[in-house]
Scaffold this motif. Structure first.
Motif, PDB file in Angstrom:
ATOM      1  N   HIS A  31     -27.473   7.791  -6.712  1.00 45.73           N
ATOM      2  CA  HIS A  31     -26.253   8.390  -7.277  1.00 45.73           C
ATOM      3  C   HIS A  31     -26.507   9.756  -7.893  1.00 45.73           C
ATOM      4  N   ALA A  32     -27.730   9.995  -8.369  1.00 43.96           N
ATOM      5  CA  ALA A  32     -27.983  11.253  -9.077  1.00 43.96           C
ATOM      6  C   ALA A  32     -29.405  11.716  -8.825  1.00 43.96           C
ATOM      7  N   GLU A  50     -25.973  11.990  -0.139  1.00 46.23           N
ATOM      8  CA  GLU A  50     -24.758  12.450  -0.828  1.00 46.23           C
ATOM      9  C   GLU A  50     -24.620  11.886  -2.241  1.00 46.23           C
ATOM     10  N   GLU A  52     -23.661  11.663  -6.178  1.00 45.55           N
ATOM     11  CA  GLU A  52     -22.478  12.261  -6.811  1.00 45.55           C
ATOM     12  C   GLU A  52     -22.839  13.387  -7.772  1.00 45.55           C
ATOM     13  N   LEU A  53     -24.090  13.377  -8.310  1.00 41.48           N
ATOM     14  CA  LEU A  53     -24.471  14.431  -9.266  1.00 41.48           C
ATOM     15  C   LEU A  53     -25.858  14.994  -8.948  1.00 41.48           C
ATOM     16  N   TYR A  73     -20.141  19.753   1.070  1.00 42.64           N
ATOM     17  CA  TYR A  73     -20.179  18.497   0.292  1.00 42.64           C
ATOM     18  C   TYR A  73     -19.328  18.637  -0.975  1.00 42.64           C
ATOM     19  N   ARG A  75     -17.690  16.623  -2.657  1.00 41.48           N
ATOM     20  CA  ARG A  75     -17.746  15.518  -3.625  1.00 41.48           C
ATOM     21  C   ARG A  75     -19.025  15.521  -4.469  1.00 41.48           C
ATOM     22  N   VAL A  76     -20.017  16.345  -4.092  1.00 41.10           N
ATOM     23  CA  VAL A  76     -21.280  16.375  -4.847  1.00 41.10           C
ATOM     24  C   VAL A  76     -21.148  17.390  -5.992  1.00 41.10           C
ATOM     25  N   ARG A  77     -21.249  16.905  -7.235  1.00 45.95           N
ATOM     26  CA  ARG A  77     -21.178  17.805  -8.398  1.00 45.95           C
ATOM     27  C   ARG A  77     -22.545  18.402  -8.665  1.00 45.95           C
TER      28      ARG A  77
END
Ligand code: MG
Length: 403
Positions: A31-32, A50, A52-53, A73, A75-77
């Motif tokens: 996730h990160a 991918e 998220e962070l 991408y 959605r990737v912060r």
């Protein structure tokens, strides 16, 4: 499914962790990810997982990564700064945090992960060495499992079936050391050792700081301190043996005279996979988490090909850093913190060509003599003390009286 945050994603622990996660996508989801400044190293991870962070401690690196990926991408912060690295460690979707940032720089995010009650796969030894039992006490209070990924400590954990090495059960712990690249080099030539020579480790491929620590055996010294904290045993119950092939990673001697040794390939995927299996089993409430394993396809160890397992005692003249680390452990937490801080400054100076290989130990010894050694009582104090010792070591390097 267990959510994962990978801190130190661009380093060697990061690469080994990714290999383990790739083989077990059905059980773990990344996730990160966090790194200091090497944003390019995150690109293949973003394409494959991918997350998220993505956190980068360096703001300009974060800006470059954002530019490179936003369109593809969305959605990737991408976030910047130390707070972003801590955010990666504490994300709600994350259950397991791989603390793979090298050096004292890994301390804030390791603490953040422990505070958030995550399962922490501890590859960073400096956070534990610098903050000592405070970190483990906090982990207990928050219900965070700390699982050792350092190969030797993971080996002890496997031999002892957990962290329980109480004296009524375990007599002694032995950590092995390859002896690094200078195990048989003529001592009279040590002052001429170059950074590249020091980073050419015979059995493990690692970052430059830990490679130099492995050459001096300071790495083993930090590991003795780490073992003392994790397994709650004093300095005299932890021994170090030179073992050039790095086949046996650690040995645990029980009170009945039995010795269990851990053997395995010199590949960090092995301890990382074990720690992931433990973390998942503990989180799932498995009745026997110590039996949990994850399959790996790393090259198998062939004892027939290896033929012999060679061990010898540590030569104190060749490796004075190890004695210094034992002395710091006996002196207490303040000394361990000082040992680590001064060593980081001295190793960085050596890698930059600002001092000789043979100056590293004298700089650390000098800092230990001059630093405030009372045990720190808070994390803020750990940071303040670390800064003060770094200043002492830098001062010593600047006056060039280290010979
Ligand atoms: Mg190790």
């Amino acid at each position: 499914m267990h959510g994962v945050a990978l801190l130190g994603a661009s380093g060697s622990i990061g690469a080994s962790t990714v290999a383990v996660l790739r083989a077990h996508r059905d059980r773990f989801r990344l996730h990160a990810v966090a790194a200091r400044a090497n944003w390019q190293a995150l690109l293949p991870l973003i394409a494959e997982f991918e997350p998220e962070l993505c956190a980068l401690a360096d703001p300009s690196a974060a800006a470059a990564l954002r530019d490179a990926i936003t369109t593809r991408y969305p959605r990737v912060r991408v976030e910047a700064g130390e707070a972003a690295v801590n955010a990666a460690a504490t994300l709600a979707a994350v259950d397991v945090v791989v603390a793979g940032i090298s050096g004292f720089a890994g301390l804030p995010s390791t603490w953040a992960a422990v505070d958030a009650g995550k399962s922490v796969l501890l590859a960073n030894k400096e956070a534990l060495v610098a903050s000592g039992t405070m970190l483990l006490e906090r982990a207990r209070a928050r219900g965070a499992h700390v699982l050792p990924v350092d190969s030797e400590h993971n080996a002890v954990y496997q031999c002892a079936s957990g962290l329980l090495c109480a004296p009524e059960r375990v007599r002694a712990i032995t950590l092995t050391a390859s002896g690094g690249p200078f195990r048989s080099r003529d001592l009279s030539t040590f002052a001429a050792i170059t950074p590249d020579e020091a980073c050419r480790h015979p059995t493990w491929s690692m970052g430059r700081k830990i490679s130099v620590d492995s050459a001096t055996l300071m790495n083993k010294g930090l590991e003795v301190i780490e073992a003392s904290l994790l397994f709650a045993r004093p300095a005299e119950d932890i021994a170090v043996l030179i073992h050039p092939s790095s086949t046996v990673h650690a040995l645990v001697e029980f009170v009945d005279g039995s010795i269990l040794a851990h053997l395995g390939p010199a590949d960090m995927q092995v301890p990382i996979a074990h720690a992931f299996a433990q973390a998942a089993a503990l989180r799932d409430g498995s009745p026997q988490p110590e039996l949990a394993r994850l399959a790996l396809a790393v090259p198998r160890l062939s004892l027939a090909r290896l033929g012999v397992l060679e061990f010898s005692a540590v030569d104190a003249a060749r490796y004075p850093a190890l004695g210094l680390a034992y002395a710091a452990l006996r002196q207490g937490q303040g000394a361990c913190l000082a040992l680590n801080a001064a060593n980081e400054v001295a190793v960085a100076a050596f890698l930059d060509g600002r001092c000789r290989y043979t100056d590293i130990v004298p700089v650390v010894a000098d800092a230990l003599e001059r630093a405030e050694l009372a045990a720190p009582t808070s994390v803020d104090e750990v940071f303040a003390r670390d800064r003060a010792v770094r200043a002492l070591a830098a001062e010593r390097l600047a006056v060039r009286q280290v010979h």
